[in-house]
Scaffold this active site. Sequence first.
Site, short mmCIF file in Angstrom:
data_model
loop_
_atom_site.label_atom_id
_atom_site.label_comp_id
_atom_site.label_asym_id
_atom_site.label_seq_id
_atom_site.Cartn_x
_atom_site.Cartn_y
_atom_site.Cartn_z
N GLY A 244 -34.95 3.01 -4.11
CA GLY A 244 -35.30 2.59 -5.47
C GLY A 244 -36.30 1.46 -5.48
N ARG B 119 -40.89 9.85 -2.44
CA ARG B 119 -39.76 10.79 -2.35
C ARG B 119 -40.25 12.20 -2.04
NH1 ARG B 119 -35.94 8.41 -7.20
NH2 ARG B 119 -34.79 7.00 -5.83
N LYS C 87 -28.94 -7.17 -11.08
CA LYS C 87 -27.57 -6.94 -11.55
C LYS C 87 -26.52 -7.22 -10.48
CE LYS C 87 -29.35 -2.99 -13.30
NZ LYS C 87 -30.43 -2.73 -12.73
N GLY D 153 -29.07 4.43 -5.38
CA GLY D 153 -27.65 4.52 -5.73
C GLY D 153 -26.82 5.05 -4.58
P1 AMP Z 1 -31.98 -4.17 -9.54
O1 AMP Z 1 -32.24 -2.93 -10.33
O2 AMP Z 1 -30.68 -4.80 -9.82
O3 AMP Z 1 -32.27 -3.99 -8.06
O4 AMP Z 1 -33.06 -5.22 -10.06
C1 AMP Z 1 -34.44 -5.11 -9.83
C2 AMP Z 1 -35.15 -6.04 -10.80
O5 AMP Z 1 -34.67 -7.36 -10.62
C3 AMP Z 1 -36.64 -6.12 -10.62
O6 AMP Z 1 -37.26 -5.48 -11.70
C4 AMP Z 1 -36.93 -7.62 -10.64
O7 AMP Z 1 -37.99 -7.97 -11.49
C5 AMP Z 1 -35.65 -8.21 -11.16
N1 AMP Z 1 -35.41 -9.58 -10.73
C6 AMP Z 1 -35.42 -10.08 -9.48
N2 AMP Z 1 -35.21 -11.40 -9.48
C7 AMP Z 1 -35.05 -11.77 -10.78
C8 AMP Z 1 -34.79 -13.01 -11.43
N3 AMP Z 1 -34.67 -14.16 -10.73
N4 AMP Z 1 -34.68 -13.00 -12.76
C9 AMP Z 1 -34.81 -11.88 -13.47
N5 AMP Z 1 -35.04 -10.66 -12.90
C10 AMP Z 1 -35.16 -10.62 -11.57
#
Ligand code: AMP
Length: 402
Positions: free
Chosen positions: A358, A35, A200, A382
């Site tokens: 991110g 960044r 999420k 975001g």
């Molecule tokens: P987000 O902030 O929603 O983009 O999520 C990113 C996070 O999702 C990363 O830290 C990954 O380790 C996690 N992630 C990706 N795939 C999986 C999965 N199958 N189960 C649990 N966590 C996951």
Amino acid sequence: MKSVQDLGDLRGKRVLVRCDFNVPLDGDRITDDGRIKAALPTLTQLRAAGAKVIVLAHLGRPKGAPEAKYSVAPAAKRLGELLGAPVKLAEDVAGPSAEATVASLEDGDICLLENVRFEPGETSKVDAEREELAAKWAKLADVFVSDGFGVVHRKQASVYDIAKLLPSAGGTLVKKEGDVFGKVLKNPDRPFVVVLGGAKVADKLAVIDNLLKIADTVIVGGGMAYTFLKAQGHEVGKSLLDEASLDACRGYLAQAEASGKQLLLPVDVRVASGMDFAAHTVDGPIDVVAADAIPADKMGLDIGPASEKLFADAITAAQTVVWNGPMGVFEIPALAGGTKAVAQALTECTGLTVVGGGDSAAAVRILGFSDDQFGHISTGGGASLEYLEGKELPGLAILEEN
Ligand code: AMP
């Protein structure tokens, strides 16, 4: 939106620049300076024009009061190294130290004020409180340049209110991000493929909603895929599941079917009995199973090899690709294969490839890819998601009005 050139001769002018220096830290060591590097074109341009450059930035989530661990000092130090020039650091956000630091600047000098979120006015929901803080900055400067794309979705004093008080322009970064996302949403070269992952699903429902209308193919991997698999009627064992989003996922599957769009889900996944995220360890062996045959006692932690190929084929054949979110728990090397395969496919795609900010941006760097292998790496997670949702971003809208 005006650009820096539209602000006229900036020699000797005090230019306030909002940057996004919200970098990941390990103690006071910056683990990814992407960044800060992204801000260099605008800052270098302003210094070369003879401006007195005053940078505003935030770091972390302090609660409206100074906290040593959220000082922007590490960012000031790194910025100085990258610019090869001293970066003066004010000890406050808009008080006596900020005033004295700005007064000491010669033409071409640069300073950073302390973390804007040390002032409660920065993030206040009360207009007058934000405006009061912005008014203090307006006294310190002649013009404002907005270059923190990571914060343009925030209606905050250093992003939004300040642009009402000073002649304002978008910096190189904000203009470039605006151009890329504008092109992707309004006039994408086709096929247009969107790849979504991460943990999420609820965070990305609005993106799926908007992009199912615009894109040709939406690929869903990562932890969010299991809610879709469950919505299709499959058991997902101990995998991440967002029960509250099941109905929405069923709706998107039906919508894709009805509109002839492709909504691609993993066809196989890598599973284990569990994992310890903090320790970066996986319980027992990692097995590949079909996505519709996840054992009840297993957790899906990455996409499998057949899914890697399915997704990679769609990505390499695309003319526009937008990717946000890892395909698995990429922080654990044994579960990084899917994310690596998707990143590799983006590097092999001849069309415009955009990596959402991110986690995805950090992931490609951690996995050994370099920024120049992608068309555009967004600096705003975001902000880029809200853009993709089709929302108006306050920090951009106010620049367009200015
Ligand atoms: P987000 O902030 O929603 O983009 O999520 C990113 C996070 O999702 C990363 O830290 C990954 O380790 C996690 N992630 C990706 N795939 C999986 C999965 N199958 N189960 C649990 N966590 C996951």
